[in-house]
Design a protein around this motif. Structure first.
Motif, PDB file in Angstrom:
ATOM      1  N   SER A 100       0.836  -1.218   0.000  1.00  0.00           N
ATOM      2  CA  SER A 100       0.000   0.000   0.000  1.00  0.00           C
ATOM      3  C   SER A 100       0.863   1.258   0.000  1.00  0.00           C
ATOM      4  O   SER A 100       0.580   2.234  -0.719  1.00  0.00           O
ATOM      5  N   ARG A 101       1.919   1.228   0.783  1.00  0.00           N
ATOM      6  CA  ARG A 101       2.798   2.391   0.841  1.00  0.00           C
ATOM      7  C   ARG A 101       3.513   2.600  -0.483  1.00  0.00           C
ATOM      8  O   ARG A 101       3.703   3.730  -0.930  1.00  0.00           O
ATOM      9  N   HIS A 103       2.377   1.773  -3.393  1.00  0.00           N
ATOM     10  CA  HIS A 103       1.384   2.313  -4.319  1.00  0.00           C
ATOM     11  C   HIS A 103       1.175   3.809  -4.092  1.00  0.00           C
ATOM     12  O   HIS A 103       1.084   4.610  -5.037  1.00  0.00           O
ATOM     13  N   GLN A 104       1.107   4.193  -2.801  1.00  0.00           N
ATOM     14  CA  GLN A 104       0.942   5.616  -2.476  1.00  0.00           C
ATOM     15  C   GLN A 104       2.132   6.423  -3.005  1.00  0.00           C
ATOM     16  O   GLN A 104       1.948   7.514  -3.576  1.00  0.00           O
ATOM     17  N   ASN A 105       3.320   5.900  -2.790  1.00  0.00           N
ATOM     18  CA  ASN A 105       4.511   6.617  -3.264  1.00  0.00           C
ATOM     19  C   ASN A 105       4.529   6.712  -4.779  1.00  0.00           C
ATOM     20  O   ASN A 105       4.943   7.731  -5.358  1.00  0.00           O
ATOM     21  N   ALA A 108       2.014   9.381  -5.808  1.00  0.00           N
ATOM     22  CA  ALA A 108       2.541  10.709  -5.470  1.00  0.00           C
ATOM     23  C   ALA A 108       3.639  11.109  -6.439  1.00  0.00           C
ATOM     24  O   ALA A 108       3.711  12.273  -6.871  1.00  0.00           O
TER      25      ALA A 108
END
Length: 586
Positions: A100-101, A103-105, A108
């Protein structure tokens, strides 16, 4: 206690002025004072009870707030514990969290790249909209808010990017700064444009650009809120630094925004513009040392403040206190200008005009703008009006003494030498020009003081004129006595025309008495009540003094006449007189 006792004694002395008052007034006064005391006690009791109720309510609110705070704290701890326990209930939770992290990065990063690619195009659009605004700050219906909104978003993007790259290699930071340089230039130009608008608020109103002022105020408010949000984030991060190392706690990053303090800078620009406004209006008069003209030109102060109250104040939030700020700025610039003016070499007329200006200034501030003198600090002239009055009176005194001394010197020379006969009026009376000339001078000074509308100052000027009158009377009294003595003791050596000049001098003194009485009747209504009796006494004394000198002239004529016939009277009824009488042919 001593002051209270003295005040009580003074009050009793005012209420009980006669012995009979002890019998007639003590009872009613005691009842009246008892009622007043009961009323005051009731008011105090009510006020104290209200304060106690307020304090009790405040304590109850604080206690309730503390309970709610403890309850929220407990709930947050429960939520944190539940979240931590829930992680063990999901298989592969660490891997899911990591994906998940990632994907977020990735999202962004994709957004960051896209924003960087679109940056120059967005800047070009903003520059195209901003260029006409720069050329004409009075542009009607300018897209000011639109430009600010998009520029604000670009600045947020820049600040976040530079903050995230703060630990990157130096060459990366240099590259980013170079990439954002065009944005920095546009941001600086836009800020300078805002300050140019701030320096021209009055002109914007004159050009019917009120909407631009509203937009300016809105932008300052938005920037201030962004500053407050950034400061709050930094304060929170600093205040909870001790939680950084605890298990399960991660502090949010501080706000990367650069604090702009637009509101502070707005008032600084306003201050500078008002200083330039004063210089623009008064500099020509300062250079020419035309202080009267400078004081006459200060009407712009009240006109500007009325314009501010009517047109600018409604366009700003009340917390800005725009009108009080303008009033105090204008007042302080006026204070500085008057202090500069006082340090110059002012003549009597300018001093008087300055004193009248100060009084009219406070009066106009109160009547036209509703601003009382107590709100205007510092006090104009630092309360040194009396020193200016003293300086004015000194100038009046020296001028009166100089003029009257020259006048009396010329007239006394004619009176003593008597080379030419005195002037004669159309009705065949001897006269001199001194009375008319001297009272022209005196009337001029009194009229100038009367125009100032200051009863005390008028009284002081009359007092100086009275001294000149008394000095003139003493001078003529001594001169008349001296010339009479010469005429009696050495008549052969005295110039001719003594009788004619004494008659002329006496007529002149009677004229002076008439002029002084005319001044008395004219200025009594203009003098303050507490000075009326003193002015009347001084001018009445002057009138009596002139009449006494005229009477002294009459006595001098009689004395000289009797001195001339004295030898004849000595021969009466003597042998010589009898022989002459007998031999006198019938």
């Amino acid at each position: 206690m001593e002051d209270a006792r003295e005040a009580a004694v003074a009050k009793l002395a005012e209420l009980l002025k006669h012995p009979d008052d002890l019998n007639t007034k003590v009872g009613p006064l005691a009842r009246k004072l008892a009622k007043e005391k009961a009323s005051i006690d009731a008011q105090l009791s009510t006020g104290v009870q209200t304060q106690l109720d307020n304090v009790q309510g405040g304590l109850e609110t604080l206690s309730s707030s503390r309970e709610n705070s403890d309850k929220i704290k407990g709930n947050m701890q429960l939520i944190d514990r539940l979240c931590y326990d829930a992680q063990s209930m999901i298989k592969e939770f660490p891997r899911i969290k990591k994906v998940s992290r990632i994907h977020q990065n990735f999202v962004a990063t994709q957004q960051k790249v896209q924003s960087l690619q679109e940056l120059y195009q967005r800047l070009s659009d903003l520059e195209q909209m901003f260029a006409p605004m720069q050329e004409d700050i009075f542009m009607y219906d300018s897209p000011l808010l639109h430009v600010h909104y998009h520029l604000f978003k670009l600045e947020e993007f820049r600040d976040q990017t530079m903050h995230q790259a703060r630990d990157s290699p130096h060459d990366v930071i240099i590259t980013l700064k170079t990439y954002f340089r065009r944005l920095d230039v546009l941001s600086d130009d836009f800020t300078q444009y805002l300050w140019e608008l701030s320096r021209n608020l009055l002109i914007l109103v004159d050009r019917d650009c009120g909407t631009t002022i509203v937009k300016l105020a809105k932008i300052i408010e938005l920037e201030e809120k962004a500053d407050e949000k950034a400061l709050a984030a930094r304060q929170a991060q600093t205040s909870h630094q001790d939680l950084q190392g605890q298990k399960g706690w991660r502090l949010a990053e501080g706000n990367p925004r650069t604090i702009k303090s637009y509101r502070v800078e707005f008032f600084e620009q306003l201050h500078q513009s008002l200083l330039e406004r004063f210089e623009e209006q008064l500099a020509p008069f300062k250079e020419a040392e035309d202080w009267m003209g400078a004081l006459d030109a200060t009407d712009f102060i009240f006109n500007d403040l009325e314009l501010v109250f009517d047109e600018i104040v409604p366009k700003f939030p009340k917390k800005y206190k725009i009108f009080p700020y303008f009033v105090l700025e204008y007042h302080r610039h006026t204070y500085d200008f008057l202090n500069h003016m006082v340090n110059q070499n002012l003549d009597a007329g300018t001093i008087l005009r300055l004193l009248r200006f100060v009084r009219d200034y406070y009066s106009t501030m109160s009547t036209r703008l509703g601003v009382t003198e107590e709100l205007l600090e510092p006090q104009l002239l630092d309360g040194q009006e009396q020193s200016l009055v003293d300086e004015y009176l000194s100038l009046v005194r020296s001028r009166l003494v100089e003029w009257t001394s020259n006048l009396m010197s010329a007239e006394s020379r004619d009176f003593v030498q008597r080379n030419q006969p005195p002037d004669m009026t159309s009705d065949g009376q001897y006269g001199m020009t001194g009375a008319v000339d001297m009272f022209q001078i005196i009337n001029q000074q009194i009229d100038v003081a009367a125009d100032a509308n200051q009863g005390k100052l008028l009284y002081l000027v009359v007092n100086e004129c009275h001294k000149v009158m008394k000095d003139s009377q003493s001078f003529w009294k001594r001169l008349l006595a001296s010339e009479t003595r010469k005429q009696l003791e050495e008549p052969e050596q005295a110039p001719e025309g003594f009788v004619e000049y004494v008659m002329a001098m006496s007529n002149d003194q009677i004229k002076c008495a008439d002029f002084a009485e005319e001044i008395l009747n004219r200025i009594i209504p203009l003098v303050e009540g507490k000075y009326k009796a003193q002015v009347q006494d001084k001018l009445t004394t002057a009138v009596d003094g002139y009449m006494q000198i005229a009477a002294s002239g009459r006595e001098a004529l009689l004395e000289v006449t009797f001195n001339d016939v004295k030898p004849v009277f000595h021969e009466l009824f003597t042998p010589r007189w009898i022989i002459a009488k007998i031999l006198l042919p019938i």
